[in-house]
Design a protein around this motif. Structure first.
Motif, PDB file in Angstrom:
ATOM      1  N   THR A   1      -5.379   8.432  -2.549  1.00 32.70           N
ATOM      2  CA  THR A   1      -5.547   8.517  -1.101  1.00 32.70           C
ATOM      3  C   THR A   1      -4.216   8.183  -0.451  1.00 32.70           C
ATOM      4  O   THR A   1      -3.349   7.535  -1.052  1.00 32.70           O
ATOM      5  N   ALA A   2      -4.058   8.638   0.787  1.00 29.58           N
ATOM      6  CA  ALA A   2      -2.825   8.387   1.522  1.00 29.58           C
ATOM      7  C   ALA A   2      -3.143   8.202   2.990  1.00 29.58           C
ATOM      8  O   ALA A   2      -4.058   8.840   3.534  1.00 29.58           O
ATOM      9  N   GLU A   3      -2.379   7.332   3.634  1.00 26.87           N
ATOM     10  CA  GLU A   3      -2.537   7.127   5.070  1.00 26.87           C
ATOM     11  C   GLU A   3      -1.603   8.092   5.807  1.00 26.87           C
ATOM     12  O   GLU A   3      -0.512   7.733   6.253  1.00 26.87           O
TER      13      GLU A   3
ATOM     14  N   GLN B   1      -7.631   6.869   5.475  1.00 27.14           N
ATOM     15  CA  GLN B   1      -7.305   7.156   4.083  1.00 27.14           C
ATOM     16  C   GLN B   1      -7.796   8.563   3.737  1.00 27.14           C
ATOM     17  O   GLN B   1      -8.983   8.836   3.760  1.00 27.14           O
ATOM     18  N   THR B   2      -6.861   9.446   3.429  1.00 25.40           N
ATOM     19  CA  THR B   2      -7.161  10.847   3.143  1.00 25.40           C
ATOM     20  C   THR B   2      -7.073  11.105   1.645  1.00 25.40           C
ATOM     21  O   THR B   2      -6.058  10.760   1.025  1.00 25.40           O
TER      22      THR B   2
END
Length: 484
Positions: free
Chosen positions: A88-90, A96-97
């Motif tokens: 996940t990434a911000e 959180q994607t």
């Protein structure tokens, strides 16, 4: 016959990319080698569910993509390990994607290599589907090129060997597993690979903290902040710079070298600094013969350009915005003074001489739109069992490449293994954005290019294709074999 309704269903972006109702295809290696160019139904469409995030512009700082350190270094080799895994990434503040990653981050780590110093990278596939890696712009042996059918199966690892026997250049690495490359790259499997050489270092261009790679790309989010892939690419209206939407970047009042990469699947940027001058110093394959002052710059999918911006011209507190046309992407904030001993010399690097060509070839990119869209090169979809061109190692060739789709469908053309020179565009001298050593060029509808390339490096099979990845993934790709 392509009627008006069918054309509107395909559509075109401002940059002219084709908007395919993208077909959800079986990953390569998952169906005993069959090539599902036809007969697959559309995946779950999410058209109409995309949202443009409500963001406070320029409230997040653009990150510097981290440089990966070798796990081991020998006399003439650096060795790296990179897992391929979900994460996940911000991308949006506080959200959180889900993404796919090289090394656990959205946008893989930057690798800084040196000319004539070998790099070996072990990629460990921790996904539940095949994946692979192509060093885009790299002159590498065929076994390390990331051929679309040469994949790393789940749970397995693969070592890619990069000799780096080429001059300094801004390259990048990305997934190239056939049928899945578009979705994999869109969800994050991409990163910078920078080759540096001694002759370039002696020019005293901005370096260290003042040499900044910036990956630009477009995305579409749903209401939960997740990436939407199976939709019209025209709906990818959020532009990211190094994985952040509309960030700012604090700079000192001095010269910076920015390495720009269009990492979008299918998008054309028209970049500007609000009318301010940018000094272009390099293209896909490295430095230009001389710096070129520009106020606007076209950058199609997979193209790279390097610019120098001298912020010493502006007072502390100045804010300059890098925009795509009129759409702001990234704000540079001049926040402090700094000593600057770097320069941009009047002469950079001469282009190599053009050998006499001995072969001329014709390449046409197009679509078969009679049913589900199928990508074609010279009228045929990709077949790994077929070699389209046999090329003698050491030979120099002229390729006449045309976009045979004349109804608002853009393409780009990318050749593996070598860089080339653009000799003509539409029968005339090429414009500035075609200058230098190139490996990817844009082909608007009905457009034509005359290219020259020398195949002096390695034997084996390599591909050439449209680098709108939705196009190559459904067949707009062909195969050449370099022979003794």
């Amino acid at each position: 016959m392509l009627n008006r309704r069918r054309l509107l269903a395909l559509g075109a972006t401002a940059g002219g990319a084709m908007l395919l109702p993208f077909t959800k295809l079986t990953p390569v290696g998952a169906n005993d080698g069959e090539l599902p160019h036809k007969g697959y139904h559309l995946g779950a469409r999410t058209a109409g569910t995309g949202v443009r995030p409500a963001l406070a512009p320029f409230s997040t700082q653009m990150p510097i993509l981290p440089t990966l350190q070798p796990v081991q270094s020998g006399l003439d080799v650096d060795i790296y390990k990179i897992p391929i895994k979900a994460g996940t990434a911000e991308i949006l503040p506080g959200v959180q994607t889900p993404v796919l990653t090289y090394g656990g981050r959205f946008l893989g780590p930057t690798i800084r290599a040196k000319t004539n110093r070998r790099v070996k990278i072990m990629y460990q596939n921790q996904l539940d589907m095949p994946a692979n890696v192509h060093l885009h712009g790299g002159h590498v042996p065929s076994v390390s090129d990331g051929h679309p059918m040469d994949v790393i199966q789940p749970g397995q690892a693969r070592v890619y060997d990069y000799p780096n026997t080429q001059q300094g250049a801004t390259l990048w690495y990305h997934d190239h597993s056939h049928h899945m490359e578009a979705e994999h790259v869109y969800r994050g499997l991409q990163g910078f690979y920078l080759i540096e050489d001694d002759s370039e270092r002696r020019l005293n261009l901005p370096s260290g903290a003042y040499d900044v790679p910036i990956l630009l790309r477009d995305v579409e989010f749903d209401a939960n902040g997740e990436l939407i892939f199976f939709d019209d690419p025209a709906n990818r209206t959020t532009i990211l710079a190094n994985g952040k939407a509309q960030p700012y970047f604090p700079v000192a009042a001095r010269k910076y070298r920015f390495r720009l990469l269009n990492g979008s699947n299918e998008h054309v940027f028209q970049l500007n600094l609000g009318g301010e001058t940018m000094t272009k110093i390099a293209s896909d394959g490295g430095l230009l013969p001389a710096p070129v002052p520009v106020t606007e710059m076209q950058l199609a999918s997979a193209e790279r350009a390097e610019i120098v911006v001298d912020f010493a011209r502006y007072p502390i507190g100045t804010q300059l915005v890098l925009s795509n046309g009129s759409d702001p992407i990234l704000r540079f904030d001049v926040v402090r003074r700094a000593v600057d001993t770097s320069r941009v010399p009047d002469q950079l690097r001469p282009l190599p001489a053009l050998p006499t060509p001995t072969v001329t070839r014709d390449v046409a990119l197009s679509f078969d739109l009679t049913a589900d869209p199928i990508g074609l090169v010279n009228g045929r979809p990709f077949d790994p069992a077929r070699v389209d061109f046999q090329i003698k190692r050491g030979s120099t060739e002229i390729w006449n490449v045309v976009n045979a789709d004349t109804f608002a469908i853009d393409h780009t053309f990318h050749m593996h293994l070598v860089q080339f020179r653009v000799l003509e565009r539409n029968g005339a001298a090429p414009p500035q954005h075609d200058a230098g050593l190139k490996d990817t060029v844009r082909l608007p509808p009905g457009g034509s290019l005359k290219l020259q390339a020398t195949f002096r490096d390695y034997l084996g099979k390599y591909v050439y294709h449209c680098h709108y990845l939705e196009h190559s993934s459904i067949g707009m790709m062909a195969q050449m074999e370099i022979i003794p």
